[in-house]
Design an enzyme around this catalytic site. Sequence first.
Site, mmCIF file in Angstrom:
data_model
loop_
_atom_site.group_PDB
_atom_site.id
_atom_site.type_symbol
_atom_site.label_atom_id
_atom_site.label_comp_id
_atom_site.label_asym_id
_atom_site.label_seq_id
_atom_site.Cartn_x
_atom_site.Cartn_y
_atom_site.Cartn_z
ATOM 1 N N ARG A 13 11.314 10.658 -1.884
ATOM 2 C CA ARG A 13 9.762 10.983 -1.403
ATOM 3 C C ARG A 13 9.807 10.987 -0.045
ATOM 4 O O ARG A 13 9.059 12.154 0.354
ATOM 5 C CB ARG A 13 9.008 9.618 -1.919
ATOM 6 C CG ARG A 13 7.508 9.658 -1.648
ATOM 7 C CD ARG A 13 6.566 8.911 -2.220
ATOM 8 N NE ARG A 13 6.887 7.638 -1.689
ATOM 9 C CZ ARG A 13 6.347 6.283 -2.019
ATOM 10 N NH1 ARG A 13 5.477 6.276 -3.176
ATOM 11 N NH2 ARG A 13 6.673 5.327 -1.460
ATOM 12 N N GLU B 271 -7.530 4.471 -5.532
ATOM 13 C CA GLU B 271 -6.320 3.412 -5.011
ATOM 14 C C GLU B 271 -6.915 2.260 -4.321
ATOM 15 O O GLU B 271 -8.371 2.389 -4.169
ATOM 16 C CB GLU B 271 -5.012 4.293 -4.651
ATOM 17 C CG GLU B 271 -5.375 4.977 -3.486
ATOM 18 C CD GLU B 271 -4.044 5.823 -2.913
ATOM 19 O OE1 GLU B 271 -3.213 5.374 -3.379
ATOM 20 O OE2 GLU B 271 -4.167 6.565 -1.806
ATOM 21 N N LYS C 243 3.417 10.803 2.594
ATOM 22 C CA LYS C 243 3.636 9.426 3.299
ATOM 23 C C LYS C 243 3.660 9.437 4.686
ATOM 24 O O LYS C 243 4.695 9.383 5.254
ATOM 25 C CB LYS C 243 4.557 8.433 2.570
ATOM 26 C CG LYS C 243 4.196 7.317 2.578
ATOM 27 C CD LYS C 243 4.800 6.383 1.654
ATOM 28 C CE LYS C 243 4.771 4.907 1.789
ATOM 29 N NZ LYS C 243 3.441 4.561 2.264
HETATM 30 N N1 PMP Z 1 -1.054 4.119 -1.888
HETATM 31 C C1 PMP Z 1 -1.093 4.087 -0.621
HETATM 32 C C2 PMP Z 1 -2.064 4.655 0.166
HETATM 33 C C3 PMP Z 1 0.217 3.389 -0.190
HETATM 34 O O1 PMP Z 1 0.377 3.364 1.163
HETATM 35 C C4 PMP Z 1 1.225 3.091 -1.025
HETATM 36 C C5 PMP Z 1 2.509 2.067 -0.277
HETATM 37 N N2 PMP Z 1 3.226 2.810 0.242
HETATM 38 C C6 PMP Z 1 0.758 2.968 -2.452
HETATM 39 C C7 PMP Z 1 -0.180 3.678 -2.881
HETATM 40 C C8 PMP Z 1 2.079 2.335 -3.485
HETATM 41 O O2 PMP Z 1 3.056 3.183 -3.329
HETATM 42 P P1 PMP Z 1 4.604 2.380 -3.751
HETATM 43 O O3 PMP Z 1 4.445 1.906 -4.897
HETATM 44 O O4 PMP Z 1 5.443 3.654 -3.718
HETATM 45 O O5 PMP Z 1 4.862 1.476 -2.732
#
Ligand code: PMP
Length: 297
Positions: free
Chosen positions: A52, A184, A151
Site C-alpha cells: 500500500r 469510516e 495514505k
Molecule cells: N481509515 C483511515 C482514514 C485510516 O487512517 C486508517 C488507519 N491507517 C484506516 C482506515 C484503517 O486502515 P488499516 O486497517 O490499514 O490500519
Amino acid sequence: MASQIFLNGTFVNREDAKLSVFDHGLLYGDGIFEGIRVYDGNVFKLREHIRRLYDSAKSILIQIPYSQDEMPELVCETVRRNQLSSAYIRLVVTRGNGDLGLSPYLCPTAQVFIIAEQLNMFAPSLYENGIKAITAATRRNRTDALNPKIKSLNYLNNVLIKIEAHAAGANEALVLNSEGYVVEGSGENIFLVRDEILYTPPAYLGALEGITRATVMELAAELNLTVKEEPFTRHDVYVADEVFLTGTAAEMVPVVEVDERVIGDGRPGAVTKKLHKAFQVCTRRDGVQLYSKEEIS
Ligand code: PMP
C-alpha cells in the site's frame, strides 16, 4: 534504552531524529505513511502495508529510495534494534527538502524514517466495554480531490474530525462522504452487524482500503459469516445490532453508542467478540516473524 529510529539509511537516537524545516512533508503534508503493528514478534501483514505504501508513492509520484523488496527488512530491523516484541511502527516517506514553493520537482530525494514504539489508541476498558461515537459535521475528502485511498501525510481532515469527537465528549467520530453515506471513522474503517450479516462501506465511497478491514472480511468468511460491501446511512448505524471499528492503531474496537443512540443492548455483541477472538490469533500468525523460536524462549 532510548528508542532507535531509522532515518535515511542510519539508526539514530530519538532525540537526534530530526528533519529540515524545508521538508515538504512538513511544509505541505507532501508525503505518505503506514502504521503497522507487531504482535508477539510478528509484524502483522507487513507485505500488505508495504504494498500500500508503494501504491501511494506511485499515485503521487514519490520515488522511494529503497525497493519494495528491501523495505520489509528495514522495518524489521527497526523493531529488532529496539528489542520489541509488540509495537506500533510508523513508516513515513516525505517528498524531501525543497524550497518554499510548492514544486515537488525541487525536492531531489525523498526522506524515509521508521519509528517503532508503543501506542494504545483507547484505554483497555473501552476495548472491553465499547466506545461512544458521534457523527462529524466535517465530511471525508472527496475521492476526486485528495483520494482517501492514498495514505498521504495530509491528515488535516482526519484531525478536524477527531477534534469534533473530543469537543462532543465522544471517543471517536464517524465520517460521512459528501453524499451523506457513512464512510469510516477518523482513522478506522467501520462495520455494522444486523441479523448476523456484516456490512462495511465500499472503499469507492471514500474510505481507506484498510488492511484490518480486509483481515476482518477474511476472518468473517472463515467463520461462515456473510459480509456485504454496501453503502449505508447513519440510520443504518443507529439500528444495527453491533458496530465496530477496525484499524492498525485502533485494532478492533466495539462502538456501543452513536449520536446518543444505544447500539444493540449497549454492550459489545456476540459477532464482534467472535471476530475479535479470531483477530487475536491471526495477528500473531499472518505476517513476518522477527525472532527465531530460540530468541523468544
Ligand atoms: N481509515 C483511515 C482514514 C485510516 O487512517 C486508517 C488507519 N491507517 C484506516 C482506515 C484503517 O486502515 P488499516 O486497517 O490499514 O490500519
